[in-house]
Design a protein around this motif. Structure first.
Motif, PDB file in Angstrom:
ATOM      1  N   HIS A 125     -50.144 -33.197   1.280  1.00  0.00           N
ATOM      2  CA  HIS A 125     -49.363 -32.736   0.424  1.00  0.00           C
ATOM      3  C   HIS A 125     -48.640 -33.488  -0.500  1.00  0.00           C
ATOM      4  O   HIS A 125     -48.631 -33.425  -1.682  1.00  0.00           O
ATOM      5  CB  HIS A 125     -48.548 -31.376   1.031  1.00  0.00           C
ATOM      6  CG  HIS A 125     -48.069 -30.756  -0.298  1.00  0.00           C
ATOM      7  ND1 HIS A 125     -48.683 -29.833  -1.012  1.00  0.00           N
ATOM      8  CD2 HIS A 125     -46.636 -30.596  -0.443  1.00  0.00           C
ATOM      9  CE1 HIS A 125     -47.899 -29.155  -1.940  1.00  0.00           C
ATOM     10  NE2 HIS A 125     -46.585 -29.649  -1.742  1.00  0.00           N
ATOM     11  N   GLU A 126     -47.914 -34.575   0.008  1.00  0.00           N
ATOM     12  CA  GLU A 126     -46.974 -35.359  -0.627  1.00  0.00           C
ATOM     13  C   GLU A 126     -47.861 -36.381  -1.695  1.00  0.00           C
ATOM     14  O   GLU A 126     -47.701 -36.438  -2.717  1.00  0.00           O
ATOM     15  CB  GLU A 126     -46.006 -36.186   0.262  1.00  0.00           C
ATOM     16  CG  GLU A 126     -45.250 -37.192  -0.431  1.00  0.00           C
ATOM     17  CD  GLU A 126     -44.283 -38.047   0.335  1.00  0.00           C
ATOM     18  OE1 GLU A 126     -44.477 -39.235   0.389  1.00  0.00           O
ATOM     19  OE2 GLU A 126     -43.751 -37.210   1.364  1.00  0.00           O
ATOM     20  N   LYS A 127     -49.050 -36.687  -1.103  1.00  0.00           N
ATOM     21  CA  LYS A 127     -49.965 -37.734  -1.813  1.00  0.00           C
ATOM     22  C   LYS A 127     -50.688 -36.787  -2.786  1.00  0.00           C
ATOM     23  O   LYS A 127     -51.087 -37.532  -3.917  1.00  0.00           O
ATOM     24  CB  LYS A 127     -50.812 -38.217  -0.799  1.00  0.00           C
ATOM     25  CG  LYS A 127     -50.136 -39.312  -0.077  1.00  0.00           C
ATOM     26  CD  LYS A 127     -51.383 -39.933   1.033  1.00  0.00           C
ATOM     27  CE  LYS A 127     -50.420 -40.931   1.898  1.00  0.00           C
ATOM     28  NZ  LYS A 127     -50.411 -42.340   1.566  1.00  0.00           N
ATOM     29  N   THR A 128     -50.902 -35.525  -2.898  1.00  0.00           N
ATOM     30  CA  THR A 128     -51.660 -34.825  -3.731  1.00  0.00           C
ATOM     31  C   THR A 128     -50.926 -34.048  -4.709  1.00  0.00           C
ATOM     32  O   THR A 128     -51.252 -33.450  -5.754  1.00  0.00           O
ATOM     33  CB  THR A 128     -52.707 -33.964  -3.069  1.00  0.00           C
ATOM     34  OG1 THR A 128     -51.947 -32.907  -2.220  1.00  0.00           O
ATOM     35  CG2 THR A 128     -53.669 -34.707  -2.225  1.00  0.00           C
ATOM     36  N   ASN A 129     -49.528 -34.071  -4.570  1.00  0.00           N
ATOM     37  CA  ASN A 129     -48.634 -33.057  -5.255  1.00  0.00           C
ATOM     38  C   ASN A 129     -48.324 -33.831  -6.675  1.00  0.00           C
ATOM     39  O   ASN A 129     -47.899 -34.918  -6.682  1.00  0.00           O
ATOM     40  CB  ASN A 129     -47.436 -32.863  -4.621  1.00  0.00           C
ATOM     41  CG  ASN A 129     -46.682 -31.536  -5.428  1.00  0.00           C
ATOM     42  OD1 ASN A 129     -46.914 -31.381  -6.613  1.00  0.00           O
ATOM     43  ND2 ASN A 129     -45.608 -31.044  -4.565  1.00  0.00           N
ATOM     44  N   ARG A 130     -48.698 -33.334  -7.900  1.00  0.00           N
ATOM     45  CA  ARG A 130     -48.340 -33.991  -9.029  1.00  0.00           C
ATOM     46  C   ARG A 130     -46.716 -34.119  -9.314  1.00  0.00           C
ATOM     47  O   ARG A 130     -46.253 -35.095  -9.842  1.00  0.00           O
ATOM     48  CB  ARG A 130     -48.797 -32.948 -10.359  1.00  0.00           C
ATOM     49  CG  ARG A 130     -50.409 -33.109 -10.484  1.00  0.00           C
ATOM     50  CD  ARG A 130     -50.813 -32.353 -11.799  1.00  0.00           C
ATOM     51  NE  ARG A 130     -52.165 -31.942 -11.446  1.00  0.00           N
ATOM     52  CZ  ARG A 130     -52.725 -30.958 -12.327  1.00  0.00           C
ATOM     53  NH1 ARG A 130     -51.966 -30.254 -13.067  1.00  0.00           N
ATOM     54  NH2 ARG A 130     -54.033 -30.679 -12.015  1.00  0.00           N
ATOM     55  N   GLU A 131     -45.878 -33.178  -8.826  1.00  0.00           N
ATOM     56  CA  GLU A 131     -44.562 -33.376  -8.988  1.00  0.00           C
ATOM     57  C   GLU A 131     -43.928 -34.625  -8.435  1.00  0.00           C
ATOM     58  O   GLU A 131     -43.215 -35.363  -8.711  1.00  0.00           O
ATOM     59  CB  GLU A 131     -43.827 -32.063  -8.667  1.00  0.00           C
ATOM     60  CG  GLU A 131     -44.073 -30.913  -9.600  1.00  0.00           C
ATOM     61  CD  GLU A 131     -43.438 -29.570  -9.323  1.00  0.00           C
ATOM     62  OE1 GLU A 131     -42.556 -29.725  -8.367  1.00  0.00           O
ATOM     63  OE2 GLU A 131     -43.815 -28.421  -9.739  1.00  0.00           O
ATOM     64  N   VAL A 132     -44.641 -34.651  -7.069  1.00  0.00           N
ATOM     65  CA  VAL A 132     -44.100 -35.763  -6.176  1.00  0.00           C
ATOM     66  C   VAL A 132     -44.378 -37.268  -6.965  1.00  0.00           C
ATOM     67  O   VAL A 132     -43.428 -38.167  -6.901  1.00  0.00           O
ATOM     68  CB  VAL A 132     -44.864 -35.678  -4.763  1.00  0.00           C
ATOM     69  CG1 VAL A 132     -44.192 -36.953  -4.035  1.00  0.00           C
ATOM     70  CG2 VAL A 132     -44.206 -34.476  -4.157  1.00  0.00           C
ATOM     71  N   LYS A 133     -45.704 -37.318  -7.459  1.00  0.00           N
ATOM     72  CA  LYS A 133     -46.253 -38.426  -7.932  1.00  0.00           C
ATOM     73  C   LYS A 133     -45.371 -38.862  -9.339  1.00  0.00           C
ATOM     74  O   LYS A 133     -45.058 -39.854  -9.443  1.00  0.00           O
ATOM     75  CB  LYS A 133     -47.593 -38.351  -8.343  1.00  0.00           C
ATOM     76  CG  LYS A 133     -48.653 -38.378  -7.307  1.00  0.00           C
ATOM     77  CD  LYS A 133     -49.938 -38.713  -7.481  1.00  0.00           C
ATOM     78  CE  LYS A 133     -50.542 -38.965  -6.177  1.00  0.00           C
ATOM     79  NZ  LYS A 133     -52.133 -39.189  -6.662  1.00  0.00           N
ATOM     80  N   ASN A 188     -42.128 -37.892  -9.893  1.00  0.00           N
ATOM     81  CA  ASN A 188     -40.915 -38.356  -9.451  1.00  0.00           C
ATOM     82  C   ASN A 188     -40.776 -39.815  -8.652  1.00  0.00           C
ATOM     83  O   ASN A 188     -39.859 -40.458  -8.941  1.00  0.00           O
ATOM     84  CB  ASN A 188     -40.210 -37.483  -8.598  1.00  0.00           C
ATOM     85  CG  ASN A 188     -39.761 -36.124  -9.128  1.00  0.00           C
ATOM     86  OD1 ASN A 188     -39.320 -36.092 -10.117  1.00  0.00           O
ATOM     87  ND2 ASN A 188     -39.806 -34.967  -8.175  1.00  0.00           N
ATOM     88  N   GLU A 245     -48.002 -32.772   5.656  1.00  0.00           N
ATOM     89  CA  GLU A 245     -46.721 -32.889   4.930  1.00  0.00           C
ATOM     90  C   GLU A 245     -47.118 -34.044   4.198  1.00  0.00           C
ATOM     91  O   GLU A 245     -46.921 -34.027   2.917  1.00  0.00           O
ATOM     92  CB  GLU A 245     -45.552 -32.874   5.598  1.00  0.00           C
ATOM     93  CG  GLU A 245     -44.923 -31.476   6.171  1.00  0.00           C
ATOM     94  CD  GLU A 245     -43.535 -31.867   6.529  1.00  0.00           C
ATOM     95  OE1 GLU A 245     -43.223 -33.110   6.943  1.00  0.00           O
ATOM     96  OE2 GLU A 245     -42.901 -30.757   7.040  1.00  0.00           O
ATOM     97  N   LYS A 246     -47.645 -35.067   4.721  1.00  0.00           N
ATOM     98  CA  LYS A 246     -47.928 -36.497   3.982  1.00  0.00           C
ATOM     99  C   LYS A 246     -49.109 -36.022   2.950  1.00  0.00           C
ATOM    100  O   LYS A 246     -49.165 -36.663   2.016  1.00  0.00           O
ATOM    101  CB  LYS A 246     -48.291 -37.366   5.057  1.00  0.00           C
ATOM    102  CG  LYS A 246     -47.075 -37.968   6.005  1.00  0.00           C
ATOM    103  CD  LYS A 246     -45.957 -38.357   4.999  1.00  0.00           C
ATOM    104  CE  LYS A 246     -46.180 -39.820   4.415  1.00  0.00           C
ATOM    105  NZ  LYS A 246     -45.013 -40.107   3.678  1.00  0.00           N
TER     106      LYS A 246
END
Length: 53
Positions: free
Chosen positions: A35-43, A45, A32-33
């Motif tokens: 995926h959070e670091k590599t996801n464009r949408e998360v970055k 936001n 999960e962490k």
């Protein structure tokens, strides 16, 4: 006899809960962490809602 059975059941339930928490911490949380670091949408936001310092 009932006391021994209830104590064994209680220990088994606590053991299963402990195993589930350890399994999540070892197998699910790191992915999960990652995926959070590599996801464009998360970055996007994180930048959008970051405090202006």
């Amino acid at each position: 006899m009932l006391t021994i059975l209830s104590k064994c059941t209680e220990a088994f339930v606590l053991f299963m809960l402990g195993i589930s928490f350890v399994g999540y911490a070892v197998f699910v949380y790191p992915f999960e962490k990652l995926h959070e670091k590599t996801n464009r949408e998360v970055k996007a936001n994180q930048l959008k809602y970051a405090p202006n310092a």
